[in-house]
Design a protein around this motif. Sequence first.
Motif, mmCIF file in Angstrom:
data_model
loop_
_atom_site.group_PDB
_atom_site.id
_atom_site.type_symbol
_atom_site.label_atom_id
_atom_site.label_comp_id
_atom_site.label_asym_id
_atom_site.label_seq_id
_atom_site.Cartn_x
_atom_site.Cartn_y
_atom_site.Cartn_z
ATOM 1 N N ARG A 65 0.836 -1.210 0.000
ATOM 2 C CA ARG A 65 0.000 0.000 0.000
ATOM 3 C C ARG A 65 0.869 1.259 0.000
ATOM 4 N N GLU A 68 2.001 1.896 -3.532
ATOM 5 C CA GLU A 68 0.906 2.465 -4.332
ATOM 6 C C GLU A 68 0.756 3.957 -4.063
ATOM 7 N N ARG A 69 0.839 4.351 -2.802
ATOM 8 C CA ARG A 69 0.687 5.766 -2.453
ATOM 9 C C ARG A 69 1.848 6.599 -2.991
ATOM 10 N N ALA A 97 2.405 -3.456 -7.979
ATOM 11 C CA ALA A 97 2.041 -2.079 -7.634
ATOM 12 C C ALA A 97 2.989 -1.059 -8.262
#
Length: 213
Positions: A65, A68-69, A97
């Motif tokens: 995650r 991704e950010r 990702a």
Amino acid sequence: MTLRVVIADDEDLIRAGLRIILDSEPDLEVVGEAADGAAVLPVVRRERPHVVLMDVRMPALDGIRATERLLALDDPPKVLVVTTFENDDYVYDALRAGASGFLLKRTRPDDLVQAVRLVAAGESLLFPAAIRALAGRRPQARVPGIDRLTGREGDVLRLMTKGLSNHEIAAELVVSQETVKTHVGNVLAKLGARDRTQAVIAAYESGFVSPTG
């Protein structure tokens, strides 16, 4: 030019060791650290690194995650996953990702330094056998654009899954490196892939290349 690096890992000892290795190089500088994926984004926004060394398993927000950010930023850094286990599904998801590659935490210091330089220059750090093994555990999925590849672009993609460089692909297909570079660019564009790693993953996920063949 000095390459700016941020280290994201929940283990203090790992962060300290990576910092010592990287700061010993004249062209590398560790400009920030984060002990969790949730803390990476503000550090990156403040320090504007070229490369982020990202652990995948962290408590509050994992490296997938966090990757991704980071890659959703206007001018994102390159992400290089540093992990304990190469057969970890978290690694595969981080590559999907948009991470540029991965290294094991037992990697030799010289290889770590070279990997940071490589991804900072826009290259992917591919380990074909490891990616193939991880892909083999995943179900096939539809990949938009895979059916729009020309025959020669398909040949190039198959050779990319073997980890061949542009120079090696050119020799295999008896064409110029400039021609291969054009084909690689077309493959990435048609697949919507950020880099060679994502293109290789798309080749396996779509069934275009069999991970077990």
